[in-house]
Design an enzyme around this catalytic site. Sequence first.
Site, mmCIF file in Angstrom:
data_model
loop_
_atom_site.group_PDB
_atom_site.id
_atom_site.type_symbol
_atom_site.label_atom_id
_atom_site.label_comp_id
_atom_site.label_asym_id
_atom_site.label_seq_id
_atom_site.Cartn_x
_atom_site.Cartn_y
_atom_site.Cartn_z
ATOM 1 N N LYS A 13 5.102 -0.147 -0.283
ATOM 2 C CA LYS A 13 5.893 0.831 -1.030
ATOM 3 C C LYS A 13 5.546 2.243 -0.598
ATOM 4 O O LYS A 13 4.461 2.524 -0.073
ATOM 5 C CB LYS A 13 5.699 0.664 -2.532
ATOM 6 C CG LYS A 13 4.290 0.967 -3.051
ATOM 7 C CD LYS A 13 4.028 2.423 -3.430
ATOM 8 C CE LYS A 13 2.648 2.599 -4.052
ATOM 9 N NZ LYS A 13 2.246 4.032 -4.182
ATOM 10 N N GLY A 102 -0.646 -2.179 -0.539
ATOM 11 C CA GLY A 102 -0.810 -3.419 0.215
ATOM 12 C C GLY A 102 -1.458 -4.519 -0.604
ATOM 13 O O GLY A 102 -1.030 -5.673 -0.571
ATOM 14 N N ASP A 137 0.261 -1.477 -9.919
ATOM 15 C CA ASP A 137 1.427 -1.475 -9.041
ATOM 16 C C ASP A 137 2.046 -2.857 -8.846
ATOM 17 O O ASP A 137 3.084 -2.985 -8.190
ATOM 18 C CB ASP A 137 1.070 -0.904 -7.660
ATOM 19 C CG ASP A 137 0.933 0.607 -7.661
ATOM 20 O OD1 ASP A 137 1.487 1.250 -8.571
ATOM 21 O OD2 ASP A 137 0.274 1.141 -6.750
#
Length: 311
Positions: A13, A102, A137
């Site tokens: 992202k 990641g 996230d």
Amino acid sequence: MQYRSVTVLAPAKLNLSLDVVGTLPNGYHDLDMVMQTIDLYEKITLRRSNDLSLTLPGSFVPVNDKNTAVKAALAFFDYTGLLAGVDMTIYKRVPVRAGMAGGSADAAGVLVGLNELYGAHLSMSELCAIGAGIGADVPFALLGGTCRVRGVGDLMKALPPCPDCRFVVAMPSVGVSTPEAFARYDTMGSPVHPDCEAQEQAIRDCNLAGVCAAGGNALEHCSGAVETPAICKTLREHGAVMAQMTGSGAAVFGIFDDENAARSAVAALKNGYKQVYLCKPTHGGPRVTVRRLFGAKKIMLRVSPFIPYSG
């Protein structure tokens, strides 16, 4: 249908904007962000097993119970009650300590893959609830696409797809610690506070110039990533409409409305940086690309599932 193994691609992202708008009662920072997945993927292969194992070929990321992939597998089996295990192999491509999620992509990919591998039929809401316990996230990494994200990552609003563009991403030679970046923000503050509301509206209007004009990252000033200004300068010199750090750093990206200019920026940055990527926005989160049946050849899927937007 019983699968022996599945392979998942889980996207990284970028933060098109990131603002710190306050402090929550639990002491965490209250964030307002617009987040975007890109076509830079972690490749995750999951195989049925009676045990739980993780292999990270070519990566220096530690393999232990703090790894997000391990946490995701344990959380999945705890939630479903399945008495099973999995052999996980993750080919990492997303830079580490980059602000590109990641590790969250790994966790999301494991959850999506295990859901398919064991036919658990968990809903996206259930997967996000599991993911929230792994990392801030992870719910966004599961949903993917373009989202307005608030709080600590727990409040998400899916947006229309990002206007067509190219991202050039460069990873500096040194990463950034997220806790240290926020600690420096608490001491230093920031002169940058992006207009996330205007950026959301620009996305709805398919206005790339407006998306770029409203961007910014409140953590960039205090990240401690000394190479950020030089990378941003190179990106702008080669035609980036906007250039900034993503997340808490240290990766830096530029947005381009011309692919040839983007390729020129990639070539220039590769003279000084090992990890430079030309990417496009994507419209979803992790997707299963290969399924292997017991005693059968693999089934390859090349079409990612459609995830509608709302709001």
